[in-house]
Design a protein around this motif. Structure first.
Motif, PDB file in Angstrom:
ATOM      1  N   ASP A  68     -86.246  63.610  22.793  1.00  0.00           N
ATOM      2  CA  ASP A  68     -86.598  63.363  21.382  1.00  0.00           C
ATOM      3  C   ASP A  68     -86.250  61.956  20.903  1.00  0.00           C
ATOM      4  OD1 ASP A  68     -88.037  65.039  19.897  1.00  0.00           O
ATOM      5  OD2 ASP A  68     -86.358  66.228  19.102  1.00  0.00           O
ATOM      6  N   LYS A  69     -86.396  60.994  21.790  1.00  0.00           N
ATOM      7  CA  LYS A  69     -85.989  59.622  21.461  1.00  0.00           C
ATOM      8  C   LYS A  69     -87.090  58.838  20.725  1.00  0.00           C
ATOM      9  CE  LYS A  69     -81.864  59.465  23.285  1.00  0.00           C
ATOM     10  NZ  LYS A  69     -81.350  59.258  24.572  1.00  0.00           N
ATOM     11  N   PHE A  70     -88.310  59.404  20.662  1.00  0.00           N
ATOM     12  CA  PHE A  70     -89.421  58.650  20.085  1.00  0.00           C
ATOM     13  C   PHE A  70     -89.743  59.030  18.636  1.00  0.00           C
ATOM     14  CE2 PHE A  70     -90.411  58.149  24.640  1.00  0.00           C
ATOM     15  CZ  PHE A  70     -90.594  56.772  24.684  1.00  0.00           C
ATOM     16  N   VAL A  71     -90.009  58.007  17.812  1.00  0.00           N
ATOM     17  CA  VAL A  71     -90.550  58.237  16.471  1.00  0.00           C
ATOM     18  C   VAL A  71     -91.964  58.780  16.636  1.00  0.00           C
ATOM     19  CG1 VAL A  71     -91.121  57.147  14.259  1.00  0.00           C
ATOM     20  CG2 VAL A  71     -89.337  56.137  15.701  1.00  0.00           C
ATOM     21  N   GLU A  72     -92.723  58.137  17.516  1.00  0.00           N
ATOM     22  CA  GLU A  72     -94.082  58.579  17.885  1.00  0.00           C
ATOM     23  C   GLU A  72     -94.350  58.034  19.272  1.00  0.00           C
ATOM     24  OE1 GLU A  72     -97.163  56.521  18.241  1.00  0.00           O
ATOM     25  OE2 GLU A  72     -95.782  54.837  18.352  1.00  0.00           O
ATOM     26  N   TYR A  73     -95.187  58.728  20.008  1.00  0.00           N
ATOM     27  CA  TYR A  73     -95.624  58.213  21.306  1.00  0.00           C
ATOM     28  C   TYR A  73     -97.007  58.770  21.582  1.00  0.00           C
ATOM     29  CZ  TYR A  73     -94.939  62.773  23.381  1.00  0.00           C
ATOM     30  OH  TYR A  73     -95.050  64.098  23.661  1.00  0.00           O
ATOM     31  N   GLU A  74     -97.702  58.099  22.490  1.00  0.00           N
ATOM     32  CA  GLU A  74     -99.054  58.535  22.828  1.00  0.00           C
ATOM     33  C   GLU A  74     -99.409  58.110  24.233  1.00  0.00           C
ATOM     34  OE1 GLU A  74    -102.671  57.883  20.340  1.00  0.00           O
ATOM     35  OE2 GLU A  74    -101.065  56.821  19.297  1.00  0.00           O
ATOM     36  N   GLU A  75    -100.314  58.855  24.842  1.00  0.00           N
ATOM     37  CA  GLU A  75    -100.927  58.390  26.078  1.00  0.00           C
ATOM     38  C   GLU A  75    -102.162  57.610  25.612  1.00  0.00           C
ATOM     39  OE1 GLU A  75    -101.683  61.555  28.824  1.00  0.00           O
ATOM     40  OE2 GLU A  75    -102.442  60.196  30.372  1.00  0.00           O
ATOM     41  N   VAL A  76    -101.964  56.322  25.287  1.00  0.00           N
ATOM     42  CA  VAL A  76    -103.024  55.535  24.648  1.00  0.00           C
ATOM     43  C   VAL A  76    -104.234  55.408  25.579  1.00  0.00           C
ATOM     44  CG1 VAL A  76    -103.608  53.284  23.639  1.00  0.00           C
ATOM     45  CG2 VAL A  76    -101.381  54.306  23.161  1.00  0.00           C
ATOM     46  N   TYR A  77    -103.958  55.130  26.846  1.00  0.00           N
ATOM     47  CA  TYR A  77    -105.012  55.124  27.873  1.00  0.00           C
ATOM     48  C   TYR A  77    -104.558  56.076  28.978  1.00  0.00           C
ATOM     49  CZ  TYR A  77    -106.281  50.986  25.320  1.00  0.00           C
ATOM     50  OH  TYR A  77    -106.611  50.139  24.305  1.00  0.00           O
ATOM     51  N   SER A  78    -105.527  56.642  29.668  1.00  0.00           N
ATOM     52  CA  SER A  78    -105.217  57.646  30.675  1.00  0.00           C
ATOM     53  C   SER A  78    -104.107  57.165  31.626  1.00  0.00           C
ATOM     54  CB  SER A  78    -106.502  57.959  31.439  1.00  0.00           C
ATOM     55  OG  SER A  78    -106.198  58.822  32.477  1.00  0.00           O
ATOM     56  N   CYS A  80    -101.228  55.960  30.803  1.00  0.00           N
ATOM     57  CA  CYS A  80    -100.339  54.938  30.221  1.00  0.00           C
ATOM     58  C   CYS A  80     -99.770  55.409  28.892  1.00  0.00           C
ATOM     59  CB  CYS A  80    -101.097  53.629  29.968  1.00  0.00           C
ATOM     60  SG  CYS A  80    -101.392  52.692  31.440  1.00  0.00           S
ATOM     61  N   TYR A  81     -98.465  55.616  28.891  1.00  0.00           N
ATOM     62  CA  TYR A  81     -97.786  56.036  27.655  1.00  0.00           C
ATOM     63  C   TYR A  81     -97.276  54.817  26.893  1.00  0.00           C
ATOM     64  CZ  TYR A  81     -97.508  60.825  29.446  1.00  0.00           C
ATOM     65  OH  TYR A  81     -97.796  62.076  29.899  1.00  0.00           O
ATOM     66  N   TYR A  82     -97.299  54.928  25.560  1.00  0.00           N
ATOM     67  CA  TYR A  82     -96.732  53.910  24.680  1.00  0.00           C
ATOM     68  C   TYR A  82     -95.986  54.651  23.580  1.00  0.00           C
ATOM     69  CZ  TYR A  82    -100.277  50.635  26.538  1.00  0.00           C
ATOM     70  OH  TYR A  82    -101.066  49.860  27.338  1.00  0.00           O
ATOM     71  N   GLY A  83     -94.842  54.118  23.153  1.00  0.00           N
ATOM     72  CA  GLY A  83     -94.140  54.801  22.069  1.00  0.00           C
ATOM     73  C   GLY A  83     -93.080  53.947  21.406  1.00  0.00           C
ATOM     74  N   THR A  84     -92.749  54.341  20.177  1.00  0.00           N
ATOM     75  CA  THR A  84     -91.735  53.659  19.377  1.00  0.00           C
ATOM     76  C   THR A  84     -90.446  54.456  19.446  1.00  0.00           C
ATOM     77  OG1 THR A  84     -93.475  52.969  17.852  1.00  0.00           O
ATOM     78  CG2 THR A  84     -91.204  52.840  17.050  1.00  0.00           C
ATOM     79  N   LEU A  85     -89.368  53.793  19.850  1.00  0.00           N
ATOM     80  CA  LEU A  85     -88.072  54.472  19.963  1.00  0.00           C
ATOM     81  C   LEU A  85     -87.325  54.422  18.625  1.00  0.00           C
ATOM     82  CD1 LEU A  85     -87.164  52.833  23.362  1.00  0.00           C
ATOM     83  CD2 LEU A  85     -87.368  55.316  23.034  1.00  0.00           C
ATOM     84  N   TRP A  86     -86.674  55.521  18.272  1.00  0.00           N
ATOM     85  CA  TRP A  86     -85.849  55.525  17.046  1.00  0.00           C
ATOM     86  C   TRP A  86     -84.803  54.422  17.105  1.00  0.00           C
ATOM     87  CZ3 TRP A  86     -87.020  57.475  12.613  1.00  0.00           C
ATOM     88  CH2 TRP A  86     -87.802  58.627  12.521  1.00  0.00           C
ATOM     89  N   SER A  87     -84.261  54.179  18.290  1.00  0.00           N
ATOM     90  CA  SER A  87     -83.201  53.159  18.423  1.00  0.00           C
ATOM     91  C   SER A  87     -83.711  51.778  18.029  1.00  0.00           C
ATOM     92  CB  SER A  87     -82.682  53.134  19.860  1.00  0.00           C
ATOM     93  OG  SER A  87     -83.753  52.905  20.759  1.00  0.00           O
ATOM     94  N   GLU A  88     -85.001  51.521  18.262  1.00  0.00           N
ATOM     95  CA  GLU A  88     -85.588  50.226  17.922  1.00  0.00           C
ATOM     96  C   GLU A  88     -85.707  50.094  16.389  1.00  0.00           C
ATOM     97  OE1 GLU A  88     -85.957  47.844  19.872  1.00  0.00           O
ATOM     98  OE2 GLU A  88     -87.395  46.489  18.945  1.00  0.00           O
ATOM     99  N   VAL A  89     -86.135  51.157  15.753  1.00  0.00           N
ATOM    100  CA  VAL A  89     -86.253  51.153  14.284  1.00  0.00           C
ATOM    101  C   VAL A  89     -84.872  50.916  13.664  1.00  0.00           C
ATOM    102  CG1 VAL A  89     -86.814  52.597  12.275  1.00  0.00           C
ATOM    103  CG2 VAL A  89     -88.297  52.633  14.286  1.00  0.00           C
ATOM    104  N   GLU A  90     -83.869  51.613  14.171  1.00  0.00           N
ATOM    105  CA  GLU A  90     -82.503  51.477  13.650  1.00  0.00           C
ATOM    106  C   GLU A  90     -81.978  50.063  13.860  1.00  0.00           C
ATOM    107  OE1 GLU A  90     -80.826  53.565  11.746  1.00  0.00           O
ATOM    108  OE2 GLU A  90     -82.661  54.738  11.825  1.00  0.00           O
ATOM    109  N   ARG A  91     -82.244  49.513  15.043  1.00  0.00           N
ATOM    110  CA  ARG A  91     -81.766  48.158  15.389  1.00  0.00           C
ATOM    111  C   ARG A  91     -82.250  47.141  14.353  1.00  0.00           C
ATOM    112  NH1 ARG A  91     -83.544  43.651  17.924  1.00  0.00           N
ATOM    113  NH2 ARG A  91     -85.648  44.429  18.311  1.00  0.00           N
ATOM    114  N   ILE A  92     -83.542  47.226  14.016  1.00  0.00           N
ATOM    115  CA  ILE A  92     -84.121  46.225  13.118  1.00  0.00           C
ATOM    116  C   ILE A  92     -83.699  46.503  11.664  1.00  0.00           C
ATOM    117  CG2 ILE A  92     -86.281  45.192  12.301  1.00  0.00           C
ATOM    118  CD1 ILE A  92     -87.487  45.928  15.050  1.00  0.00           C
TER     119      ILE A  92
END
Ligand code: ADP
Ligand code: 5GP
Length: 192
Positions: A68-78, A80-92
Motif C-alpha cells: 500500500d505504498k502508492f497514492v496511485e499506480y497504473e500499468e500505463v503501457y502493457s 510497464c507500471y508507473y506510480g506515485t509513492l506516498w513517501s514522495e508526496v510527504e518528502r516534498i
C-alpha cells in the motif's frame, strides 16, 4: 505565503511536450518540486535512478503495491507500471514546496479525486496526433512499436482534456511555455 499542500498535476498524451514544459517551469526559481514517480520500465537515454524516476523491477513494484505504498499506480503501457509513492508526496510537502506531477491522463484525474481543491490539473494538448507521432519519432528514444502504442493511447486521452482545470496547447513551444508559466504563477499567487 505558505504553499504547503499545493499540487500541480500535468497530464498529456506521451510526446505532447509535457516534460519540456515542466523542465522549463522548474527552472523559474519558483517553490516547485518535481514528484519522482516509480516505474518498472527501463531507463531511457541519460535517465538516472532518483532523478527522472525511481526505477524498480516489476517484482519490487508489485511488492510496494501489496504494501500500500502508492497514492496511485497504473500499468500505463502493457508490462510497464508507473506510480506515485506516498513517501514522495510527504518528502516534498515537508519542504513546503508545490508538488509537480507528470502523470498520464487517467493518473492525473485520479490524483485530482484524492487531492481535490489542493490540486490544479493541467492538460498539455498537442496540435494533432500526426504531430505527436512526428515528435516521438524526432525524440528518438522509443522503438516504432512503442511509438505506435503511445499514439494509439493518445486518441483516447485527448477526449479527456475537458475534464481538466486548464488546457495549454503546445503548438508553438514559446507560446506554450509562456501560457504554462502564467497558469502556474496564477495558481501560486492565489495560495494562502
Ligand atoms: P512528453 O514529456 O509529453 O512525452 P517531451 O517533452 O519529451 O514530451 O517532447 C517530445 C518531443 O517533442 C521532444 O523531442 C521535444 O523536444 C519535442 N517538442 C516539444 N514541444 C514541441 C513543440 N512545440 N514543437 C516541436 N517539438 C516539440
Ligand atoms: P514515459 O515512459 O514517457 O516516461 O512516461 C509514460 C507515461 O507515464 C507518461 O504519460 C507519464 O506522464 C506517465 N507517468 C509517469 N509517472 C506516472 C505515475 O506516477 N502515475 C501515472 N499514472 N502515470 C505516470
Amino acid at each position: 505565503m505558505s504553499t504547503t499542500g499545493s499540487i500541480l498535476i500535468f497530464s498529456a498524451p506521451s510526446g505532447s511536450g509535457k516534460s519540456t514544459i515542466i523542465n522549463h517551469l522548474l527552472e523559474l526559481g519558483l517553490p516547485l518540486e518535481f514528484s519522482i514517480s516509480a516505474t518498472s520500465r527501463k531507463p531511457r537515454g541519460e535517465e538516472q535512478d532518483g532523478k527522472e524516476y525511481y526505477f524498480l523491477t516489476t517484482e519490487e513494484f508489485r511488492k510496494r503495491i501489496d504494501e500500500d505504498k502508492f497514492v496511485e499506480y497504473e500499468e500505463v503501457y502493457s508490462g510497464c507500471y508507473y506510480g506515485t509513492l506516498w513517501s514522495e508526496v510527504e518528502r516534498i510537502k515537508n519542504k513546503g514546496n508545490v508538488i509537480v506531477f507528470d502523470v498520464d491522463v487517467v493518473g492525473g484525474l485520479n490524483l485530482k479525486k484524492i487531492f481535490k481543491d489542493d490540486a490544479l490539473t493541467i492538460f498539455i494538448q498537442p496540435p494533432s496526433i500526426e504531430e505527436l507521432r512526428r515528435r516521438l519519432i524526432g525524440r528518438g528514444t522509443d522503438s516504432m512499436e512503442k511509438i505506435e502504442q503511445r499514439v494509439a493511447k493518445a486518441a483516447i486521452e485527448l477526449e479527456k482534456s475537458k475534464d481538466f482545470d486548464r488546457i495549454v496547447v503546445n503548438d508553438d513551444l514559446q507560446k506554450a511555455l509562456k501560457d504554462a508559466e502564467e497558469v502556474v504563477r496564477g495558481f501560486i499567487s492565489t495560495e494562502k
